[in-house]
Design an enzyme around this catalytic site. Structure first.
Site, mmCIF file in Angstrom:
data_model
loop_
_atom_site.group_PDB
_atom_site.id
_atom_site.type_symbol
_atom_site.label_atom_id
_atom_site.label_comp_id
_atom_site.label_asym_id
_atom_site.label_seq_id
_atom_site.Cartn_x
_atom_site.Cartn_y
_atom_site.Cartn_z
ATOM 1 N N LEU A 111 0.769 -1.189 0.055
ATOM 2 C CA LEU A 111 0.203 -0.035 0.064
ATOM 3 C C LEU A 111 1.017 1.296 -0.001
ATOM 4 O O LEU A 111 1.958 1.116 0.679
ATOM 5 C CB LEU A 111 -1.022 0.056 1.418
ATOM 6 C CG LEU A 111 -1.838 -1.126 1.639
ATOM 7 C CD1 LEU A 111 -2.546 -0.753 2.769
ATOM 8 C CD2 LEU A 111 -2.775 -1.103 0.331
ATOM 9 N N ASP A 112 0.705 2.224 -0.674
ATOM 10 C CA ASP A 112 1.478 3.480 -0.933
ATOM 11 C C ASP A 112 1.753 3.972 0.604
ATOM 12 O O ASP A 112 0.943 3.848 1.423
ATOM 13 C CB ASP A 112 0.872 4.575 -1.905
ATOM 14 C CG ASP A 112 0.805 4.006 -3.174
ATOM 15 O OD1 ASP A 112 1.725 3.250 -3.593
ATOM 16 O OD2 ASP A 112 0.027 4.715 -4.026
ATOM 17 N N LYS A 113 2.589 4.642 0.950
ATOM 18 C CA LYS A 113 2.980 5.124 2.206
ATOM 19 C C LYS A 113 1.902 6.111 2.691
ATOM 20 O O LYS A 113 1.547 5.790 4.080
ATOM 21 C CB LYS A 113 4.039 6.174 2.172
ATOM 22 C CG LYS A 113 4.476 6.530 3.654
ATOM 23 C CD LYS A 113 5.779 7.342 3.420
ATOM 24 C CE LYS A 113 6.109 8.436 4.621
ATOM 25 N NZ LYS A 113 7.282 9.048 4.599
#
Length: 235
Positions: A102-104
């Site tokens: 998951l993106d940051k």
């Protein structure tokens, strides 16, 4: 067959030397008989093992559901940011890794496990496992935008994205289902129709849903049903 001391170590009863001491003290029984020898061989799937009277269930792998907070990286190591593995260090399992990324700044469900084979199956592009995102938008989508997103859009990689599904939850909030996992794909897809992602939350993976009781940053082990679901849900 597995050595009893190895099994007890794997089940986090203690280190090899601690486990030897516990065995010497007669704290471990196999099928009702006290066993003191560390090298005693057990049938990990069928033998009934107890430690201080409590059953020790052998599990080859462990599976945790994490509600990933924003600002934490989906990696096992990162020099500058907190990682999802740090959030699970209290489990005692040091070899957990996130299945997928998951993106940051994206929050939501992340499956953490030490089962490399399952991770490979869930992530293999050939398997087309559906990924669902709850997306908050800057502006409402037109019918034409929805059609474009569902048919595939050009996000600058030469070929269009695979067909997706858009479900309008409310004017500025949609559920977007995709089967690929290109870099920042959801953001780029919405940019391709002149919109912008304001918030992004990943929902299920292979039919797994985030437990609503888990606050951001909290985790729990998956139930037997959930494990069966993700193992069966990737065909």
């Amino acid at each position: 067959m597995l050595r009893l001391d190895k099994l007890l170590c794997e089940m986090k009863i203690g280190t090899r030397s601690q486990v030897k001491k516990e065995l010497k003290q007669g704290l471990v029984a196999v099928n009702g008989e006290i066993v003191t020898k560390p090298e005693y061989k057990v049938e990990e799937e069928t033998d009934r093992i107890t430690y201080k009277g409590k059953p020790v269930r052998y599990r080859k792998h462990v599976y945790y559901m994490l509600n990933k907070p924003a600002g934490v990286v989906s990696a096992t190591r990162d020099h500058t940011c907190r990682t999802v593995t740090e959030l699970l260090k209290d489990t005692g399992y040091t070899d957990l890794f996130p299945v997928g990324r998951l993106d940051k700044d994206t929050e939501g469900l992340l499956l953490m496990t030490d089962d490399g084979e399952l991770a490979h199956q869930l992530l293999s592009p050939k398997k087309h496992v559906e990924k669902v995102y709850e997306v908050g938008l800057r502006e409402a989508l037109s019918g034409e935008d929805v059609r474009k997103l569902e048919n595939g859009v050009d996000i600058g990689e030469g070929e269009r994205t695979l067909p997706a599904r858009v479900e309008i939850a409310e004017e500025m909030r949609i559920f977007l289902t995709i089967t690929e996992g290109k870099f920042h794909q959801v953001k780029r897809m919405l940019q391709a129709v002149g919109n912008e992602v304001v918030s992004l939350r990943r929902i299920p993976m292979g039919g797994l849903k985030l437990d609503s009781r888990l606050a951001s940053g909290e985790y729990r082990e998956l139930s037997e049903e959930e494990i069966a679901g993700i193992k069966g849900g990737h065909h």
